[in-house]
Design a protein around this motif. Structure first.
Motif, short mmCIF file in Angstrom:
data_model
loop_
_atom_site.label_atom_id
_atom_site.label_comp_id
_atom_site.label_asym_id
_atom_site.label_seq_id
_atom_site.Cartn_x
_atom_site.Cartn_y
_atom_site.Cartn_z
N LEU A 1 0.91 -1.27 0.07
CA LEU A 1 -0.17 -0.28 0.06
C LEU A 1 0.90 1.14 -0.22
O LEU A 1 1.83 1.28 0.61
CB LEU A 1 -0.82 0.23 0.92
CG LEU A 1 -1.78 -1.14 1.44
CD1 LEU A 1 -2.62 -0.83 2.62
CD2 LEU A 1 -2.88 -1.26 0.57
N LEU B 1 -4.63 6.30 -1.93
CA LEU B 1 -4.39 4.90 -1.46
C LEU B 1 -4.06 4.15 -2.88
O LEU B 1 -4.97 3.80 -3.56
CB LEU B 1 -5.42 4.24 -0.76
CG LEU B 1 -4.99 3.03 -0.27
CD1 LEU B 1 -3.75 3.06 0.67
CD2 LEU B 1 -6.02 2.13 0.42
N THR C 1 -2.48 0.79 -4.78
CA THR C 1 -2.34 -0.89 -4.66
C THR C 1 -1.95 -1.20 -5.86
O THR C 1 -1.90 -0.42 -6.94
CB THR C 1 -3.63 -1.33 -4.11
OG1 THR C 1 -4.50 -1.44 -5.28
CG2 THR C 1 -4.11 -0.90 -2.92
N LYS D 1 -3.40 -2.83 -7.70
CA LYS D 1 -4.81 -2.78 -8.49
C LYS D 1 -4.99 -1.57 -9.05
O LYS D 1 -5.96 -1.31 -9.96
CB LYS D 1 -6.01 -3.41 -7.81
CG LYS D 1 -5.61 -4.90 -7.53
CD LYS D 1 -7.03 -5.45 -6.86
CE LYS D 1 -6.66 -7.00 -6.68
NZ LYS D 1 -7.75 -7.58 -5.55
N LYS E 1 -7.03 5.04 -5.42
CA LYS E 1 -8.26 5.52 -5.25
C LYS E 1 -7.97 6.72 -4.59
O LYS E 1 -6.94 6.92 -3.46
CB LYS E 1 -9.03 4.61 -3.89
CG LYS E 1 -9.46 3.31 -4.61
CD LYS E 1 -10.17 2.66 -3.60
CE LYS E 1 -10.70 1.20 -3.94
NZ LYS E 1 -11.46 0.67 -2.88
N MET F 1 -9.28 5.05 5.40
CA MET F 1 -9.09 4.45 4.04
C MET F 1 -8.37 3.15 3.95
O MET F 1 -8.83 2.32 3.35
CB MET F 1 -8.47 5.70 3.27
CG MET F 1 -8.60 5.53 1.71
SD MET F 1 -7.71 6.74 0.87
CE MET F 1 -9.21 7.07 -0.48
N VAL F 2 -7.33 3.09 4.40
CA VAL F 2 -6.55 1.96 4.77
C VAL F 2 -7.36 0.80 5.33
O VAL F 2 -7.49 -0.21 4.95
CB VAL F 2 -5.06 2.09 5.60
CG1 VAL F 2 -4.50 0.79 5.63
CG2 VAL F 2 -4.25 3.09 4.63
N ARG G 1 -10.57 0.56 5.70
CA ARG G 1 -11.70 0.08 4.60
C ARG G 1 -11.04 -0.89 3.53
O ARG G 1 -11.80 -2.03 3.17
CB ARG G 1 -12.45 1.33 4.09
CG ARG G 1 -13.29 1.95 5.13
CD ARG G 1 -14.00 3.13 4.52
NE ARG G 1 -14.64 3.93 5.57
CZ ARG G 1 -15.98 3.66 5.93
NH1 ARG G 1 -16.62 2.96 5.28
NH2 ARG G 1 -16.54 4.51 6.69
N HIS G 2 -10.12 -0.58 3.02
CA HIS G 2 -9.28 -1.27 1.86
C HIS G 2 -9.02 -2.68 2.70
O HIS G 2 -9.16 -3.59 1.82
CB HIS G 2 -8.08 -0.68 1.58
CG HIS G 2 -7.23 -1.63 0.70
ND1 HIS G 2 -7.44 -2.09 -0.81
CD2 HIS G 2 -6.14 -2.42 0.93
CE1 HIS G 2 -6.62 -2.84 -1.28
NE2 HIS G 2 -5.52 -2.93 -0.28
N LEU G 3 -8.54 -2.78 3.89
CA LEU G 3 -7.97 -4.04 4.45
C LEU G 3 -9.29 -4.89 4.59
O LEU G 3 -9.12 -6.21 4.87
CB LEU G 3 -7.12 -3.85 5.60
CG LEU G 3 -6.11 -3.22 5.46
CD1 LEU G 3 -5.31 -2.87 6.80
CD2 LEU G 3 -4.82 -3.97 4.73
N GLU H 1 -12.23 -5.05 2.91
CA GLU H 1 -12.56 -5.31 1.75
C GLU H 1 -12.77 -6.76 1.35
O GLU H 1 -11.59 -7.19 1.27
CB GLU H 1 -12.49 -4.37 0.43
CG GLU H 1 -12.94 -2.98 0.73
CD GLU H 1 -12.30 -2.10 -0.44
OE1 GLU H 1 -11.35 -2.55 -1.45
OE2 GLU H 1 -12.82 -1.00 -0.70
#
Length: 92
Positions: free
Chosen positions: A28, A54, A56, A58, A61, A85-86, A88-90, A92
């Motif tokens: 990240l 953020l 990644t 992929k 965002k 934000m981090v 919420r990403h983790l 998902e």
């Protein structure tokens, strides 16, 4: 990037996050740029405007936020939103 979009922009935040991902060799990359005040704001980019990105493998965002308060409050709110934000990403 900065000459085209300014230091406080979604594009600059995204570029910073992508660069962090690359140079730190991490999963990240997180970047925050904004105007915490008390000076430096304009009508187009007021004090409290913050962009968080953020990155990644992929993609990237970005999010735009406008926080109220003094310089310290804007900085705290921006840092907490970046960490969220981090988080919420983790999850998902």
């Amino acid at each position: 990037m900065i000459n085209r979009h300014g230091a406080v922009s979604a594009e600059t935040a995204a570029a910073m996050a992508k660069r962090m991902l690359k140079i730190a060799h991490t999963d990240l990359g997180l970047a925050v740029t904004g105007i915490a005040g008390p000076d430096g704001g304009t009508e187009e980019k007021p004090v409290g405007l913050v962009y968080i990105a953020l990155a990644t493998s992929k993609g990237v965002k970005t999010a735009e936020h406008r926080f109220l308060g003094d310089r310290e409050q804007v900085r705290i709110r921006a840092s907490q939103m970046a960490l969220d934000m981090v988080r919420r990403h983790l999850i998902e």
